[in-house]
Write a protein that holds these residues in place. Structure first.
Motif, PDB file in Angstrom:
ATOM      1  N   ASP A  65      49.472  41.127  31.174  1.00 49.61           N
ATOM      2  CA  ASP A  65      50.794  40.523  31.337  1.00 49.61           C
ATOM      3  C   ASP A  65      51.471  40.292  29.986  1.00 49.61           C
ATOM      4  OD1 ASP A  65      49.099  38.461  30.522  1.00 49.61           O
ATOM      5  OD2 ASP A  65      49.190  37.385  32.419  1.00 49.61           O
ATOM      6  N   GLU A  66      52.758  39.967  30.038  1.00 49.96           N
ATOM      7  CA  GLU A  66      53.528  39.669  28.828  1.00 49.96           C
ATOM      8  C   GLU A  66      54.782  38.896  29.227  1.00 49.96           C
ATOM      9  OE1 GLU A  66      54.041  38.730  25.936  1.00 49.96           O
ATOM     10  OE2 GLU A  66      53.760  40.535  24.713  1.00 49.96           O
ATOM     11  N   TYR A  67      55.203  37.979  28.363  1.00 56.66           N
ATOM     12  CA  TYR A  67      56.440  37.245  28.618  1.00 56.66           C
ATOM     13  C   TYR A  67      57.633  38.192  28.522  1.00 56.66           C
ATOM     14  CZ  TYR A  67      53.804  32.926  28.157  1.00 56.66           C
ATOM     15  OH  TYR A  67      52.901  31.918  28.349  1.00 56.66           O
ATOM     16  N   PHE A  99      51.128  47.960  27.281  1.00 60.75           N
ATOM     17  CA  PHE A  99      51.624  46.646  27.713  1.00 60.75           C
ATOM     18  C   PHE A  99      52.488  46.846  28.960  1.00 60.75           C
ATOM     19  CE2 PHE A  99      50.403  46.130  23.412  1.00 60.75           C
ATOM     20  CZ  PHE A  99      49.949  44.820  23.319  1.00 60.75           C
ATOM     21  N   PRO A 100      52.525  45.857  29.864  1.00 58.75           N
ATOM     22  CA  PRO A 100      53.346  46.017  31.057  1.00 58.75           C
ATOM     23  C   PRO A 100      54.780  46.433  30.706  1.00 58.75           C
ATOM     24  CG  PRO A 100      52.044  44.036  31.229  1.00 58.75           C
ATOM     25  CD  PRO A 100      51.845  44.570  29.832  1.00 58.75           C
ATOM     26  N   PHE A 129      50.017  36.947  35.743  1.00 52.24           N
ATOM     27  CA  PHE A 129      51.082  35.984  36.045  1.00 52.24           C
ATOM     28  C   PHE A 129      51.480  36.115  37.514  1.00 52.24           C
ATOM     29  CE2 PHE A 129      52.389  35.209  31.446  1.00 52.24           C
ATOM     30  CZ  PHE A 129      52.062  33.870  31.481  1.00 52.24           C
ATOM     31  N   ASN A 130      50.509  36.467  38.351  1.00 52.90           N
ATOM     32  CA  ASN A 130      50.753  36.498  39.801  1.00 52.90           C
ATOM     33  C   ASN A 130      50.657  35.072  40.307  1.00 52.90           C
ATOM     34  OD1 ASN A 130      50.847  39.508  40.586  1.00 52.90           O
ATOM     35  ND2 ASN A 130      49.087  39.339  39.209  1.00 52.90           N
ATOM     36  N   GLU A 131      51.812  34.459  40.392  1.00 50.85           N
ATOM     37  CA  GLU A 131      51.887  33.046  40.766  1.00 50.85           C
ATOM     38  C   GLU A 131      51.680  32.878  42.280  1.00 50.85           C
ATOM     39  OE1 GLU A 131      51.856  30.819  38.561  1.00 50.85           O
ATOM     40  OE2 GLU A 131      53.548  30.843  37.178  1.00 50.85           O
TER      41      GLU A 131
END
Ligand code: GLP
Length: 232
Positions: A65-67, A99-100, A129-131
């Motif tokens: 993941d990445e912001y 990276f994604p 980051f699968n919330e």
């Protein structure tokens, strides 16, 4: 699901690091999925310690993941994290990392898929980051971060501008890896681990979707395992 309950945090870290090093030792052209976060920092330190016995130059790595919205090289980006903890100490090339992005899933397919995927777990059961609310067949996409996740990661930010969105490998994408290794350490993960072990395919705790994977290993330190009773 295989559960490895370790006698100490350092044993849990060494266990996970050794799995990665052994995989690359036996298959130098392995494709490894890497997670970020505080949990993984000592794992990467341990991998670096064990690295003289292994050649990492033929490996390829996918970042989980990445912001969204951070400029390249931002000190709080996961790219910076992985440069600091993995790329520089192991003297790897940045071209060995994906990276994604919009073409991430295509690159993933071309690579032949992830052999071993490292995973942490959020206090609310998120993976990558699968919330909560993520679906089992979700693919790599932009996700909205929950207030809880933003608060949990606040101390990782050097400034006050915390992104509210991130790109994350989807649950469906993660499930396509040949093996999954999740590490949970510390008492802040004890509730999430208890929930994970007591629920199945529950969107409120996306980590529960991973339990249907035939090669899912969960490695726990005593604090993370403190609310479960496995009688082993
Ligand atoms: C973060 C990352 C995940 C990580 C998890 C736990 O927000 N997106 O990849 O595994 O949440 O983080 P930590 O290890 O810092 O508790």
């Amino acid at each position: 699901m295989r559960i490895i309950q370790c006698k100490s945090k350092s044993e849990a870290i060494e266990t996970v690091a050794s799995m990665v090093v052994e995989k690359i030792g036996s298959h130098p052209a392995s494709v490894i999925g890497l997670a970020t976060g505080r949990t993984m920092e000592p794992v990467y330190e341990e991998i670096v310690k064990q690295s003289p016995s292994v050649n990492f130059q033929k490996c390829f790595f996918f970042m989980l993941d990445e912001y969204v919205g951070l400029p390249d090289g931002h000190p709080s980006s996961f790219k910076h994290y992985i440069r600091t903890h993995v790329i520089h100490p192991l003297k790897l090339k940045e071209s060995q990392f994906a990276f994604p992005s919009s073409h991430y899933e295509e690159t993933l397919k071309e690579s032949g898929g992830v052999d071993l995927q490292l995973l942490g777990i959020g206090g609310n059961g998120h993976v990558g980051f699968n919330e909560p609310g993520s679906t089992k067949n979700s693919r790599t996409r932009v996700v909205q971060l929950t207030k809880e996740t933003i608060a949990a990661n606040k101390d990782q930010f050097v400034d006050q501008t915390i992104p509210t969105e991130a790109l994350s490998m989807g649950i469906g994408t993660i499930l396509e890896a040949k093996s999954l290794v999740m590490l949970a350490t510390g008492k802040s993960k004890a509730d999430a681990i208890k929930y994970l072990l007591n629920h199945h395919d529950d969107p409120e705790c996306p980590a529960t979707f991973l339990k249907s994977h035939p090669h899912f290993t969960l490695v726990l330190d005593p604090e993370a395992a403190s609310k479960i009773n496995l009688n082993i």
